[in-house]
Design a protein around this motif. Structure first.
Motif, short mmCIF file in Angstrom:
data_model
loop_
_atom_site.label_atom_id
_atom_site.label_comp_id
_atom_site.label_asym_id
_atom_site.label_seq_id
_atom_site.Cartn_x
_atom_site.Cartn_y
_atom_site.Cartn_z
N GLN A 104 0.78 -0.87 -0.40
CA GLN A 104 -0.34 0.00 0.17
C GLN A 104 0.65 0.51 -0.45
N TRP A 105 2.24 1.17 0.73
CA TRP A 105 2.43 2.52 1.16
C TRP A 105 3.18 2.56 -0.49
N LYS A 106 3.92 1.88 -1.08
CA LYS A 106 4.81 1.62 -2.48
C LYS A 106 3.53 2.22 -3.64
N GLY A 107 2.29 1.26 -2.94
CA GLY A 107 1.31 1.53 -4.09
C GLY A 107 1.55 1.19 -5.22
N TYR A 108 1.50 -0.32 -4.96
CA TYR A 108 1.91 -1.28 -6.14
C TYR A 108 0.42 -2.24 -6.48
N THR A 109 0.36 -2.41 -7.52
CA THR A 109 -0.83 -3.18 -8.28
C THR A 109 -0.97 -4.72 -8.22
N GLN A 110 -1.84 -4.91 -8.61
CA GLN A 110 -1.95 -6.95 -8.46
C GLN A 110 -1.00 -7.07 -9.73
N ALA A 111 -0.73 -6.01 -10.73
CA ALA A 111 -0.15 -6.59 -12.18
C ALA A 111 1.02 -6.75 -11.86
N GLN A 112 1.76 -5.72 -11.02
CA GLN A 112 3.08 -5.46 -10.75
C GLN A 112 3.49 -6.31 -9.82
N LEU A 113 3.07 -7.24 -9.68
CA LEU A 113 3.41 -8.14 -7.98
C LEU A 113 4.40 -9.56 -9.20
N PRO A 114 4.10 -9.86 -10.49
CA PRO A 114 4.47 -10.85 -10.75
C PRO A 114 6.30 -10.30 -10.96
N VAL A 115 6.61 -9.07 -11.02
CA VAL A 115 8.09 -8.40 -11.97
C VAL A 115 8.27 -7.99 -10.65
N ILE A 116 7.64 -7.37 -9.62
CA ILE A 116 8.46 -7.35 -8.16
C ILE A 116 8.33 -7.83 -7.51
N THR A 117 8.24 -8.97 -7.15
CA THR A 117 8.82 -10.10 -6.06
C THR A 117 9.35 -11.27 -7.23
N GLN A 118 9.74 -11.14 -8.49
CA GLN A 118 10.75 -12.15 -9.40
C GLN A 118 12.17 -11.87 -8.14
N ASP A 119 12.11 -12.81 -7.89
CA ASP A 119 14.19 -13.13 -7.35
C ASP A 119 15.66 -13.06 -8.30
N TYR A 120 15.94 -12.22 -7.67
CA TYR A 120 17.41 -11.48 -8.93
C TYR A 120 18.09 -13.22 -9.13
N HIS A 121 19.26 -12.84 -9.14
CA HIS A 121 20.39 -14.07 -9.16
C HIS A 121 20.88 -14.91 -8.22
N ASP A 122 21.48 -15.75 -7.67
CA ASP A 122 21.46 -16.12 -6.94
C ASP A 122 22.18 -17.35 -7.38
N ASP A 123 24.18 -16.99 -7.38
CA ASP A 123 25.03 -18.53 -7.86
C ASP A 123 25.57 -18.83 -6.69
N GLY A 124 24.75 -19.24 -5.83
CA GLY A 124 24.90 -19.80 -3.92
C GLY A 124 26.72 -19.86 -3.79
N SER A 125 27.20 -18.81 -4.42
CA SER A 125 28.19 -18.38 -4.07
C SER A 125 28.07 -17.38 -2.43
N GLY A 126 27.32 -17.20 -2.60
CA GLY A 126 27.03 -15.86 -0.98
C GLY A 126 26.81 -14.75 -1.13
N LYS A 127 26.66 -14.67 -2.94
CA LYS A 127 27.61 -13.40 -3.24
C LYS A 127 26.19 -12.31 -2.89
N SER A 128 25.54 -11.84 -3.29
CA SER A 128 24.05 -10.08 -2.85
C SER A 128 24.10 -9.23 -3.30
N PRO A 129 23.28 -8.31 -3.79
CA PRO A 129 23.55 -7.14 -3.86
C PRO A 129 23.79 -6.60 -3.26
N ARG A 130 24.68 -5.26 -2.68
CA ARG A 130 25.42 -4.53 -1.93
C ARG A 130 23.71 -3.48 -1.48
N TYR A 131 23.98 -2.72 -0.53
CA TYR A 131 22.04 -1.89 -0.44
C TYR A 131 22.12 -1.00 -1.22
N TYR A 132 23.18 -0.24 -2.42
CA TYR A 132 22.82 0.69 -3.27
C TYR A 132 22.30 -0.11 -4.30
N GLN A 133 23.01 -1.18 -4.73
CA GLN A 133 22.18 -2.03 -6.20
C GLN A 133 21.07 -2.55 -6.08
#
Length: 810
Positions: free
Chosen positions: A143-172
């Motif tokens: 609600q705070w973000k104003g997401y619609t139901q149509a946006q959610l499949p894209v918004i909630t799609q996971d980023y790529h995880d190669d299993g190494s433990g690397k994840s995006p930094r906060y600014y990325q």
């Protein structure tokens, strides 16, 4: 919990026994939604002299996620000795980095809940049992973000995880999520501004991956203007795309692939038959990501812009470290204002980018100028135009051999004093200058060149052998080449992680070019000890650090007409640096022309006007026999406000120490009350006090306590030896047994030689002369009775070492 006294529990115990159980009982999944000790920043690197130290940074105690790519809340814990809201301000700082609306502080009794989505009360106190469920916070967040139901499949799609433990930094993560959100809302032109070395390509990969996996975007084009950029991207960050990815080659767009990596040059050209992008329909690509978009694609009349306009229906994301804003060229006019910006200053403060020190070198002939005698000819017999030649002319219209040799000698001297194998880039005015500098550096380093003839190499567009060594130069595992001379080829797209020295012997007025050049040194590589870099500046180029545009919001800075472009003008420097002259910079590094008439390595910052077809090329005179010497040298450091300051490490220590301790009395009391002095020494080191640098300036025979008392509070210095002698004069040891006296006397000698840190470890009993008294446990037992008594004796010895007589009564 019955029988537990919360007041005696540590912060860690409060988290494990009270906070985590409360969170989990509200339905949060321990494996995917709860992360402890989340380190959001690296420690900022402080540099003085040839030494550097990383400041330690605190981690967020707990971060809660809807999914790994969607942080929702930050929780900061304190021990029960503190109030329930003690950690709130710290938690709000972390929440600001992650841009999450839900913030909690707890001491184990309950939570203070700061809710940025609330339209009434921002902070409330809730019990442990009332911690919000994942669904409650997610619904509030949407609600705070104003997401619609149509946006959610894209918004909630996971980023790529190669299993190494690397994840995006906060600014990325911010850049990725903001871009995904904008695209899901239908925004089709996006600009991301991220400083060199902060992972623009990795960020782009995660954006593309999520959109591709969600099937929001099915055919994607990644555009760059140099082969090295495309090839690095394909084999590194984009590798997970596997067989779905192809590099466009042979002017053929293969529709069988979904992820296309391409050079502008492979897709277009001046002739209609070269416009390979027209092989596919205008709606073929759903998404185009443009790397280094400040260059060719920024200009309206660019042939490269034609590609973007042909695929106008595609969502287009521009990436740059240096957005270009002039009256002629504008990123924001095409892409809109930056959706997200992460600057060099932010990167250095967060510890993700390397700080720099600047050594500015003034050469007499640069400051005073040089004028030929009447009728003087150069070494080729050319009559030299009679005028005063100054710093801007040297190596453009006038070459002085002695000046080139002096610059090479100065570079060599610096490397010999510091690290002869430090990767170094020397930026010259043009290819001819780069070749002469290569030769001069070879002559200054005969022993190194004998070891390996590739110690010094010229890497410019006209030299196939040099270009072939580019990969070796940027590979940390390859020692050679060490020094490379260039003019333009290495200003961008060169991921030189271990470059420790950047030499500026090039006239630079363009802020865009200056930022790109500085970016060659800003990467950190802890594994190879690259935490900072040095800039040797012979042309006053680093004066641009003082320009507010260096790390601020780009503004429109000039309006240029052809009549205003004069040979040797500063305006030309701005114009041709990848802006209106961007068509000159279209050639990939592997295909640069080697025409003798321009003798250029795409030196777009030059003020030789024929580079953009304005007038005939200026003559370049070549003289020898001019006395040249260094007049002055000044060292400056990156300061906390992003400015360059000239200060000794004493000044830096004095300024920063008072942030830790308000007075000498406070420091002395803390020092004397602390059982292990090493604890305070480590704390101050973590705050940026480099003891080795301080000792180098003041003297190495004082310990940290006396260094601080002398430097910060102007107390007369006492050496360790003097303190040890004072202890012996007081006959302090007589209360101990013979064995204990031998041990304590030996420890006092150790202190005098090496400092208080040496005597605080039991390992000191394993070295001479103490090892001759027996094993550590035998020494402890025979001399002191128990380990506890031994440590008490060490504490008492330290009290004696730092004892000061009470002030005399007036």
């Amino acid at each position: 919990m019955a029988g537990i006294n919360k007041l005696e529990l540590s912060e860690t115990d409060i988290i494990s026994k009270f906070i985590l159980p409360a969170i989990k009982s509200s339905g949060w999944d321990d494996m995917t939604q709860i992360r402890e000790e989340v380190k959001l920043r690296d420690g900022k690197v402080i540099v003085r002299g040839q030494m550097a130290v990383r400041k330690t940074v605190k981690s967020a105690d707990i971060v809660l996620y809807h999914k790994p790519n969607l942080p929702l809340a930050v929780i900061e814990a304190k021990s029960n000795k503190h109030s329930i809201g003690k950690g709130m301000q710290q938690a709000l700082d972390y929440a600001g980095l992650l841009e999450v609306p839900f913030v909690f502080s707890s001491n184990g009794d309950g939570f203070i809940f700061h809710d940025k989505t609330s339209t009434t009360t921002l902070e409330t106190e809730i019990s442990l049992a009332d911690f919000p469920t994942p669904a409650e916070l997610w619904d509030k967040y949407c609600q705070w973000k104003g997401y619609t139901q149509a946006q959610l499949p894209v918004i909630t799609q996971d980023y790529h995880d190669d299993g190494s433990g690397k994840s995006p930094r906060y600014y990325q993560l911010q850049a990725i999520n903001k871009t995904i959100e904008a695209i899901s809302r239908g925004q089709d032109r996006i600009l991301l501004v991220m400083a060199t070395g902060t992972g623009k390509t990795y960020t782009a990969f995660q954006i593309i991956w999520r959109l591709w996996k969600a099937r929001e975007k099915k055919r994607i084009l990644f555009l760059a203007d140099r082969n090295i950029l495309v090839d690095q991207t394909r084999v590194n960050d984009f590798q997970p795309f596997g067989t779905a990815m192809t590099k466009i080659e042979g002017r053929t767009v293969d529709p069988a692939f979904e992820i296309h990596l391409g050079l502008y040059q492979a897709l277009t050209g001046p002739e209609e038959h070269q416009k390979a992008f027209k092989q596919v329909a205008p709606d073929f690509f759903d998404l185009i990501v443009i790397d280094e978009c400040h260059r060719g694609s920024a200009a309206e009349d660019s042939a490269w812009r034609e590609i973007l306009e042909y695929f106008h229906s595609a969502t287009q994301v521009g990436l740059t470290a240096t957005p270009k804003e002039t009256e002629e060229v504008s990123n924001s006019y095409y892409f809109g204002d930056p959706l997200y910006t992460y600057t060099l200053k932010q990167g250095i403060e967060d510890g993700f980018l390397a700080p720099y020190k600047v050594v500015r070198i003034d050469i007499d002939v640069d400051l005073q100028g040089w004028r030929p005698t009447k009728g003087q000819t150069d070494k080729h017999g050319e009559l030299i135009d009679d005028r005063i030649y100054n710093q801007k002319d040297f190596d453009r219209s006038l070459v002085i051999d002695e000046r080139t040799e002096l610059v090479a000698q100065t570079i060599t001297s610096y490397l010999q004093r510091t690290d002869p194998m430090a990767k170094t880039i020397v930026f010259c005015n043009d290819i001819d200058h780069a070749e002469r500098m290569r030769r001069a550096l070879i002559n200054c380093n005969p022993e190194q060149v004998k070891k390996n003839e590739k110690y010094v190499m010229k890497i410019t567009g006209d030299d196939e052998l040099g270009k072939a060594q580019l990969d070796n130069f940027i590979n940390p595992k390859k020692p050679y080449p060490v020094i490379v001379t260039t003019s333009e080829l290495m200003t961008t797209g060169v991921d030189a992680q271990t470059c420790k020295l950047i030499v500026l012997d090039q006239n630079i007025k363009s802020m865009t070019k200056f930022k790109q050049i500085i970016g060659r040194g800003t990467r950190i590589n802890d594994k190879y000890g690259k935490l900072w870099f040095t800039i040797l500046d012979f042309k006053k180029a680093t004066e641009l650090f003082a320009d507010e545009r260096f790390d601020g919001i780009p503004e429109r800075i000039m309006t240029v007409t052809p009549s205003q472009i004069n040979e040797g003008s500063d305006e030309l420097d701005e114009l041709v640096d990848g802006e209106s002259g961007a068509e000159l910079d279209t050639t990939d590094g592997a295909d640069l022309p080697s025409t003798s008439e321009n003798n250029r390595d795409f030196d777009l910052g030059s003020n030789t006007a024929d580079d953009i077809g304005v007038s005939e090329r200026a003559k370049k005179y070549h003289v020898k026999g001019v006395p040249v010497e260094v007049m002055a040298q000044r060292i400056q450091y990156y300061d906390t406000d992003g400015k360059l300051v000239t200060e000794s490490f004493q000044d830096y220590t004095r300024k920063n120490f008072t942030k830790q301790f308000a007075s000498l009395d406070e420091f002395t009391k803390r020092w004397n009350d602390t059982e292990r002095k090493q604890t305070i020494i480590d704390e101050l080191a973590n705050a940026g006090i480099i003891w080795e640098a301080l000792q180098e300036e003041i003297g190495s025979d004082m310990d940290p306590f006396d260094l601080i008392c002398h430097v910060v509070y102007d107390k007369p210095p006492l050496t360790r030896r003097e303190r040890a002698n004072e202890v012996r004069k007081r006959n302090y040891f007589t209360k101990y047994s013979d064995t204990a006296q031998k041990v304590l006397n030996a420890l006092l000698d150790k202190y005098a030689d090496a400092g208080v840190e040496e005597i605080e470890s039991l390992n000191v009993l394993k070295v001479k002369p103490l090892d001759q008294l027996g094993s550590p446990m035998e020494i402890v037992k025979e001399g002191f009775g128990s380990k506890k008594d031994y440590h008490q004796a060490i504490s008492d010895l330290e009290n004696e070492i730092y004892w000061a007589p009470p002030p005399k009564q007036a």
